[in-house]
Design a protein around this motif. Structure first.
Motif, PDB file in Angstrom:
ATOM      1  N   PRO A   5      81.126  48.076  10.415  1.00 35.15           N
ATOM      2  CA  PRO A   5      79.975  47.771   9.576  1.00 35.15           C
ATOM      3  C   PRO A   5      78.938  46.951  10.317  1.00 35.15           C
ATOM      4  CG  PRO A   5      81.792  46.344   9.006  1.00 35.15           C
ATOM      5  CD  PRO A   5      82.313  47.324  10.019  1.00 35.15           C
ATOM      6  N   ASN A   6      77.722  46.991   9.811  1.00 34.18           N
ATOM      7  CA  ASN A   6      76.628  46.215  10.375  1.00 34.18           C
ATOM      8  C   ASN A   6      75.735  45.799   9.227  1.00 34.18           C
ATOM      9  OD1 ASN A   6      74.406  45.222  11.732  1.00 34.18           O
ATOM     10  ND2 ASN A   6      74.489  46.787  13.308  1.00 34.18           N
ATOM     11  N   ASP A   7      75.149  44.601   9.294  1.00 34.73           N
ATOM     12  CA  ASP A   7      74.390  44.104   8.160  1.00 34.73           C
ATOM     13  C   ASP A   7      72.896  44.339   8.246  1.00 34.73           C
ATOM     14  OD1 ASP A   7      73.429  42.334  10.003  1.00 34.73           O
ATOM     15  OD2 ASP A   7      74.103  40.542   8.984  1.00 34.73           O
ATOM     16  N   THR A   8      72.376  44.832   9.359  1.00 35.43           N
ATOM     17  CA  THR A   8      70.935  44.895   9.539  1.00 35.43           C
ATOM     18  C   THR A   8      70.247  45.693   8.444  1.00 35.43           C
ATOM     19  OG1 THR A   8      71.200  44.675  11.904  1.00 35.43           O
ATOM     20  CG2 THR A   8      69.107  45.529  11.140  1.00 35.43           C
ATOM     21  N   ALA A   9      70.699  46.876   8.162  1.00 38.29           N
ATOM     22  CA  ALA A   9      70.081  47.675   7.111  1.00 38.29           C
ATOM     23  C   ALA A   9      71.095  48.045   6.037  1.00 38.29           C
ATOM     24  CB  ALA A   9      69.478  48.942   7.718  1.00 38.29           C
ATOM     25  N   GLY A  10      72.241  47.400   6.057  1.00 43.58           N
ATOM     26  CA  GLY A  10      73.286  47.722   5.098  1.00 43.58           C
ATOM     27  C   GLY A  10      73.950  49.057   5.390  1.00 43.58           C
ATOM     28  N   ASN A  11      73.707  49.609   6.557  1.00 42.58           N
ATOM     29  CA  ASN A  11      74.266  50.906   6.943  1.00 42.58           C
ATOM     30  C   ASN A  11      75.484  50.714   7.827  1.00 42.58           C
ATOM     31  OD1 ASN A  11      72.042  52.083   5.700  1.00 42.58           O
ATOM     32  ND2 ASN A  11      70.848  51.974   7.580  1.00 42.58           N
ATOM     33  N   LYS A  12      76.233  51.784   7.997  1.00 43.04           N
ATOM     34  CA  LYS A  12      77.351  51.757   8.929  1.00 43.04           C
ATOM     35  C   LYS A  12      76.806  51.697  10.348  1.00 43.04           C
ATOM     36  CE  LYS A  12      81.297  52.360   6.725  1.00 43.04           C
ATOM     37  NZ  LYS A  12      82.479  51.591   6.941  1.00 43.04           N
ATOM     38  N   ASN A  13      77.497  50.977  11.172  1.00 41.20           N
ATOM     39  CA  ASN A  13      77.150  50.871  12.574  1.00 41.20           C
ATOM     40  C   ASN A  13      77.562  52.175  13.257  1.00 41.20           C
ATOM     41  OD1 ASN A  13      77.005  50.153  15.284  1.00 41.20           O
ATOM     42  ND2 ASN A  13      77.597  48.052  14.848  1.00 41.20           N
ATOM     43  N   ILE A 126      68.938  43.793  20.187  1.00 42.13           N
ATOM     44  CA  ILE A 126      69.850  44.814  20.704  1.00 42.13           C
ATOM     45  C   ILE A 126      70.110  45.871  19.634  1.00 42.13           C
ATOM     46  CG2 ILE A 126      72.241  45.249  21.418  1.00 42.13           C
ATOM     47  CD1 ILE A 126      72.100  42.563  22.932  1.00 42.13           C
ATOM     48  N   ASP A 127      70.322  45.423  18.403  1.00 44.82           N
ATOM     49  CA  ASP A 127      70.574  46.364  17.323  1.00 44.82           C
ATOM     50  C   ASP A 127      69.366  47.273  17.086  1.00 44.82           C
ATOM     51  OD1 ASP A 127      72.356  47.315  15.195  1.00 44.82           O
ATOM     52  OD2 ASP A 127      70.767  46.575  13.875  1.00 44.82           O
ATOM     53  N   ALA A 128      68.168  46.695  17.107  1.00 40.42           N
ATOM     54  CA  ALA A 128      66.955  47.500  16.918  1.00 40.42           C
ATOM     55  C   ALA A 128      66.812  48.541  18.024  1.00 40.42           C
ATOM     56  CB  ALA A 128      65.727  46.593  16.873  1.00 40.42           C
ATOM     57  N   LEU A 129      67.093  48.148  19.259  1.00 35.46           N
ATOM     58  CA  LEU A 129      66.993  49.093  20.376  1.00 35.46           C
ATOM     59  C   LEU A 129      68.034  50.198  20.275  1.00 35.46           C
ATOM     60  CD1 LEU A 129      66.360  46.656  23.362  1.00 35.46           C
ATOM     61  CD2 LEU A 129      64.751  48.318  22.423  1.00 35.46           C
ATOM     62  N   THR A 130      69.268  49.839  19.929  1.00 39.80           N
ATOM     63  CA  THR A 130      70.309  50.869  19.845  1.00 39.80           C
ATOM     64  C   THR A 130      70.058  51.812  18.676  1.00 39.80           C
ATOM     65  OG1 THR A 130      71.757  49.375  18.604  1.00 39.80           O
ATOM     66  CG2 THR A 130      72.099  49.522  20.977  1.00 39.80           C
ATOM     67  N   ARG A 131      69.480  51.317  17.607  1.00 36.54           N
ATOM     68  CA  ARG A 131      69.149  52.204  16.486  1.00 36.54           C
ATOM     69  C   ARG A 131      68.097  53.219  16.886  1.00 36.54           C
ATOM     70  NH1 ARG A 131      71.528  51.005  11.816  1.00 36.54           N
ATOM     71  NH2 ARG A 131      72.357  48.925  11.552  1.00 36.54           N
ATOM     72  N   LYS A 132      67.127  52.812  17.715  1.00 38.88           N
ATOM     73  CA  LYS A 132      66.109  53.734  18.202  1.00 38.88           C
ATOM     74  C   LYS A 132      66.746  54.802  19.092  1.00 38.88           C
ATOM     75  CE  LYS A 132      62.095  50.709  18.149  1.00 38.88           C
ATOM     76  NZ  LYS A 132      61.091  50.016  18.970  1.00 38.88           N
ATOM     77  N   VAL A 133      67.649  54.380  19.957  1.00 41.84           N
ATOM     78  CA  VAL A 133      68.290  55.296  20.893  1.00 41.84           C
ATOM     79  C   VAL A 133      69.184  56.285  20.146  1.00 41.84           C
ATOM     80  CG1 VAL A 133      69.980  55.447  22.762  1.00 41.84           C
ATOM     81  CG2 VAL A 133      68.172  53.728  22.834  1.00 41.84           C
ATOM     82  N   LEU A 134      69.871  55.810  19.099  1.00 37.63           N
ATOM     83  CA  LEU A 134      70.813  56.655  18.374  1.00 37.63           C
ATOM     84  C   LEU A 134      70.149  57.594  17.379  1.00 37.63           C
ATOM     85  CD1 LEU A 134      73.638  54.035  17.786  1.00 37.63           C
ATOM     86  CD2 LEU A 134      73.622  55.926  19.418  1.00 37.63           C
ATOM     87  N   ARG A 135      68.876  57.460  17.160  1.00 39.53           N
ATOM     88  CA  ARG A 135      68.180  58.358  16.221  1.00 39.53           C
ATOM     89  C   ARG A 135      68.035  59.731  16.765  1.00 39.53           C
ATOM     90  NH1 ARG A 135      63.450  54.697  13.592  1.00 39.53           N
ATOM     91  NH2 ARG A 135      64.862  53.228  12.677  1.00 39.53           N
TER      92      ARG A 135
END
Length: 135
Positions: A5-13, A126-135
């Motif tokens: 889990p991850n709390d940034t957007a309430g979504n699964k990591n 780091i979370d913001a960058l990885t979310r961009k990469v994983l999109r």
């Protein structure tokens, strides 16, 4: 693979469980590495304590964040690293004969707080960058 889990957007990591395990292995490896490297550095002991425990707290945030919200991870990491500083000083005394003093533990605790404070914005980026990469 199970995701953490991850709390940034309430979504699964999107990170796999194996990555979470590697984060915990880094925590486990940090303590003995610091214990064996610290005496061989030509740096004053208080600086080694602050930097070493800041690093411990930082990587604890990184590992804990996979299981709880980031703010909770930072607080928990600072407290855990500070608590680890107590037996740390006892072991240093037993192994090296260096006197265990409250001031030495305070440098550990200061480092633990610094590491958690630094980790909060860094983990968000780091979370913001990885979310961009994983999109």
């Amino acid at each position: 693979m199970k995701n953490a889990p991850n709390d940034t957007a309430g979504n699964k990591n999107a990170r796999p469980a194996s990555l979470t395990m590697l984060r915990w292995l880094l925590v486990v490896a940090w303590v003995p590495a610091l214990f064996f490297l610290a005496p061989n550095l030509s740096v004053p002991a208080p600086i080694v304590s602050v930097v070493g425990f800041a690093g411990l707290s930082f990587i604890l945030v990184n590992a804990l964040w996979q299981h709880m919200p980031l703010k909770s991870s930072c607080i928990t990491a600072a407290v855990l690293a500070g608590i680890i500083g107590v037996p740390w000083e006892a072991v240093v005394f037993i192994v090296t004969g260096q006197e265990a003093e409250v001031s030495l533990w305070l440098t550990n605790a200061i480092g633990a707080i610094v590491g958690a404070v630094v980790a909060y914005p860094v983990m968000q980026k780091i979370d913001a960058l990885t979310r961009k990469v994983l999109r």
